[in-house]
Design an enzyme around this catalytic site. Structure first.
Site, short mmCIF file in Angstrom:
data_model
loop_
_atom_site.label_atom_id
_atom_site.label_comp_id
_atom_site.label_asym_id
_atom_site.label_seq_id
_atom_site.Cartn_x
_atom_site.Cartn_y
_atom_site.Cartn_z
N MET A 3 24.35 8.44 2.74
CA MET A 3 24.16 9.70 3.43
C MET A 3 24.46 9.56 4.92
SD MET A 3 23.61 12.83 3.08
CE MET A 3 22.69 13.42 1.67
N LYS A 32 -17.71 -0.38 5.82
CA LYS A 32 -18.10 -1.41 4.86
C LYS A 32 -19.61 -1.47 4.62
CE LYS A 32 -17.24 -6.24 3.73
NZ LYS A 32 -16.54 -7.47 4.10
N PHE A 57 -11.91 -6.97 13.72
CA PHE A 57 -10.82 -7.43 12.87
C PHE A 57 -10.44 -6.33 11.88
CE2 PHE A 57 -9.42 -9.66 8.94
CZ PHE A 57 -8.19 -10.08 9.42
N GLN A 58 -9.17 -6.02 11.78
CA GLN A 58 -8.63 -4.99 10.89
C GLN A 58 -9.25 -3.62 11.13
OE1 GLN A 58 -8.64 -6.64 6.86
NE2 GLN A 58 -6.60 -7.49 7.29
N GLU A 98 0.81 -1.22 0.00
CA GLU A 98 0.00 0.00 0.00
C GLU A 98 0.84 1.27 0.00
OE1 GLU A 98 -0.63 -2.60 1.97
OE2 GLU A 98 -2.71 -3.21 1.62
#
Ligand code: TPP
Lengths: 175, 614
Positions: free
Chosen positions: B487, B165, B115-116, B53
């Site tokens: 760096m 949802k 959940f999630q 993502e």
């Protein structure tokens, strides 16, 4: 102890009355590490909007940044930063106070001197709940005086404020 | 009149995106967003399936940087939402217009540790311009409209829309409503000022005409305002030297005689020094970032400041300006050009030729420079960038990761066109370049897109090359393999007494060529300077697949100039080959100012003696 320092800044915000707006406002201040002294919020006469009065203890320079950042919040419509001298402000206090048969008359005279309402009285247990409204300084003073009798509990609303009639205060407005 | 269409939230979301003119969505499906992926099958939108993502978010950013249109990404709840937090923060700091749609657990489950579930709007509150938790399906079109409006107007930025949802669930009767597409979003608290007041423009122009040593300090705001053409006109009108920040490379042509290059920590010496010596700094869509100012109290100590910014909160945040211009950079510069004529300019402008001569003197003495590889040595990254630049089309879009390779690219690629340089300036996100390049190429398929990446950065987001291969988005990656976190190595060398800690990545592990090939890319490896051109030309000729070229670079090259963190710009270090000359000049200057100071101290003393005797 003086709880309402004249150096404190009072911000009056007009915001959209939506879920999460208060969190956005307080988050922004907290994120910069500044403590909110008091906070009062309620819908205005137009239900689409709420007014928030915040008292914060911040130096002038960071204060300007905070005001500008607050104004960037999409749901904030208007901000006025009001010096105490330009504001009409009030606060409400509820206090549960204990007394004895001996000092009741003293308590009554303290209460008479301030605009106090007795909301509940329990003679048998020598205690009462009172409400008092006034400037935050007056409430401070009353609280100190009540301390002599014994404050069992106290709840203050925090300051609410409007700019004084005829006083122009620095104001930011989205339109 | 046709009857209103009855849609569920998912269909309404897709339709809203189409009505906003969205061409491509970068995304990844999962539980809470699944109902939206069903109507997506029939949509006119292109969906690019990423491999992580974070990639979706940076692709949306790259797309937005390259096209000027808002980038769109869509992911599910919980871990997907937290994976996209970095790109949101990145887009926030670099003011990138982006709309991010996240799935959320059903309204009834919110707050139950479902959940999630995570508090996506809470987590992203301070890294989005605004965010929404939608609570009614029929609000979806209006919220999407608002989100795009907010992302693209005023100071652009990321806007997140979190959709539970049940509101997009085709089996939920309450998810259906009559679709209405609102025309104008109602936002009583949002009214960005585009056109500044006449008075501040007049004040600004008065300072500009009087300045003896002006510098135009140009930031990303000029690009966001599509203001490059007007900038050129303004700079030429008053012959003012221009510096372009890391976010503004290409906003003014590097090859132009007025261009001094980039200011800041790894800027060109002349750009840094011109700011320090200026008497007027015209900050145009720039924000006095600490990487530009160095120690703020010694930044441009003699300069008055005109600060043009669409975001008034930038005025005085770091440096209090003499003239604060709140407005869009392009509009402000157009007004300035008109006002210059009104005030009798440019004819009555103070003569700035001595200043221009002084500046070009520095340019001649302290150009960017590096030592070429000795025989048998690996490649010099600066040389690789120069060859890439010279062998690629002029309008090539260049993306970079974060580290030394980013600074070398910004320094050595000569940017002559706006929107050809894409990088993560504010957040400094390693791993930005590959997904950003994919997003840029998706938006600009006819342009060549090079991602210049470090070996550290590459290992953070390389998997998106699979996305590029499968989706036929043929970007090119210049992987600058110095086998180090270069760096960090440089800082440890300079500030930690060469005590090197956790910076070695290994030269051969992973095997980058095999890795790239396994992801469907053409792959090359170069370690000899003499092979450089041939391989770059071969890479540039490939158009049907992504290409990865591993350039094996020396491991101890440092980026110069350098202003150490927290140091004054007046103490900038230059390339070691130039440092002795600069030190001698500084010593001479300090000596002469000490003499003037003691001379004036004598006269002060004389004055005070007089005071005592009278
Ligand atoms: C996500 C992230 N983690 C850590 C850093 C700190 N950091 C900045 S540059 C750098 C080294 C980058 O190494 P590499 O990609 O190999 O590029 P090089 O400097 O060698 O060109 C690191 C670790 C960062 N900017 N971003």
């Amino acid at each position: 102890m003086n709880r309402t320092d004249l150096q404190h800044h009072t911000l009056i915000l007009l915001v959209e009355n939506r879920a999460g707006v208060l969190a956005r406002v307080t988050d922004l201040i907290a994120r910069r590490g500044y403590n909110i002294i008091s906070l009062a919020v309620a819908p205005t006469n137009d239900e689409r909007f709420s007014r928030i009065t915040i008292v914060v203890n911040v130096d002038l320079a960071p204060m300007e940044q905070i005001v500008k950042q607050l104004f960037k919040l999409i749901n904030v419509i208007e901000i006025a930063e009001v010096p105490a001298s330009d504001a009409v402000s009030r606060e409400l206090m509820l206090a549960k106070v204990s007394f004895t048969a001996d000092n009741l008359s003293d308590l009554e005279s303290v209460m008479a001197g301030a605009s106090v309402h007795v909301l509940e009285l329990e003679r048998s247990k020598d205690r009462l709940i009172l409400s008092a409204g006034g400037s935050s300084a007056n409430i401070d003073e009353l609280e100190d005086q009540l301390g002599v009798f014994g404050i069992m509990d106290v709840q203050r609303t925090g300051q609410i404020a409007l700019p004084q009639l005829g006083h122009s205060v620095p104001i930011m407005r989205a339109r | 009149m046709t009857a209103p269409e009855r849609l569920n939230g998912a269909q309404a979301l897709i339709k809203s995106l189409e009505l906003e003119g969205v061409e491509v969505v970068f995304g990844y499906p999962g539980g809470a967003i699944l109902p939206v992926y069903d109507p997506l099958i029939d949509a006119k939108l292109r969906h690019v399936l990423v491999r992580h993502e974070q990639g979706a978010g940076h692709m949306a950013e790259g797309y937005a940087h390259a096209t000027g249109k808002p980038g769109v990404c869509m992911v599910t709840s919980g871990p997907a939402a937290t994976n996209i937090v970095t790109p949101l923060a990145d887009a926030m700091l670099d003011s990138v217009p982006m709309v991010c749609i996240t799935g959320q657990v059903s309204l009834s489950a919110i707050g139950t540790d479902a959940f999630q579930e995570c508090d996506t709007t809470g987590i992203t509150r301070s890294i989005t311009k605004h965010n929404y938790l939608v609570t009614r399906a029929e609000d979806i079109p209006g919220v999407i409209r608002e989100a795009f409006h907010l992302a693209t107007t005023g100071r652009p930025g990321p806007v997140l829309v979190d959709i539970p949802k049940n509101l997009v669930d085709a089996n939920n009767p309450e998810a259906y409503f009559d679709f209405v597409w609102p025309e104008v979003p109602e936002l009583p608290g949002y009214n960005p000022i585009l056109t500044p007041g006449d008075e501040v423009i007049a004040d600004a122009v008065t300072l500009m005409l009087q300045a003896e040593r002006p510098v135009l300090y140009v930031g990303g705001g000029v690009l966001k305002a599509r203001g490059a053409a007007v900038l050129l006109e303004l700079a030429e009108l008053l012959s003012m030297p221009v510096v372009t920040t890391l976010m503004a490379r290409g906003a003014f042509p590097d090859s132009h005689e007025l261009c001094l290059g980039m200011p800041g920590m790894h800027g060109q010496f002349t750009a840094i020094n011109a700011i320090q010596e200026s008497d007027l700094l015209i900050a145009m869509g720039s924000r006095f970032d600490d990487r530009v100012t160095g120690k703020v109290s010694t930044f441009a100590p003699h300069a008055k400041v005109i600060h043009v910014d669409i975001d008034p909160a930038e005025h005085g945040k770091v440096r209090v300006p003499q003239v604060a211009v709140a407005g869009d950079c392009r509009i402000s510069m157009e007004l300035m050009i008109k006002e210059i004529a009104k005030q009798g300019g440019p004819e009555n402008q103070v003569d700035i030729t001595p200043w221009r001569q002084q500046v070009s003197g520095w340019q001649e003495k302290y150009p960017l420079t590096y030592q070429q590889s000795k025989a048998g040595e690996l490649l010099k990254p600066q040389h690789v960038i120069e060859r890439l630049r010279d062998l690629s089309p002029e309008d090539t879009i260049v993306c970079s990761g974060v580290g030394q390779h980013q600074m070398f690219t910004s320094q050595y690629w000569k940017f002559d066109h706006p929107y050809t340089w894409i990088n993560s300036g504010g957040l400094g996100t390693m791993g930005f370049s590959i997904p950003a390049a994919i997003g840029a190429k998706a938006g600009m398929p006819n342009r060549m897109v090079w991602a210049v990446d470090g070996d550290g950065c590459f290992q953070m987001t390389a998997q998106e090359l699979i996305t590029a291969a499968i989706e036929k988005i043929p970007i090119k990656v210049a992987l600058m393999n110095n086998s180090n976190l270069g760096m960090v190595r440089q800082w440890q060398e300079m500030f930690y007494g060469e005590r090197f800690s956790e910076i070695h990545l290994g030269r051969d592990l992973p095997n980058y060529v095999m890795w790239a090939e396994s992801m469907g890319c053409a792959a090359f490896r170069v370690d000899d300077p003499s092979e450089l051109d041939e391989v770059i030309e071969a890479a540039n000729a490939i158009n049907d697949r992504p290409v990865v070229v591993e350039f094996r670079c020396v491991e101890d090259e440092n980026v110069f100039p350098m202003v150490s963190a927290g140091a004054s710009n007046s103490d900038a270090l230059v390339d070691p080959s130039q440092q002795a000359m600069l030190d001698a000049e500084r010593a001479a200057k300090a000596e002469s100012s000490r003499q003037t100071a003691s001379a004036s101290a004598d006269s002060v003393l004389a004055d005070s003696n007089e005071g005592v005797s009278s």
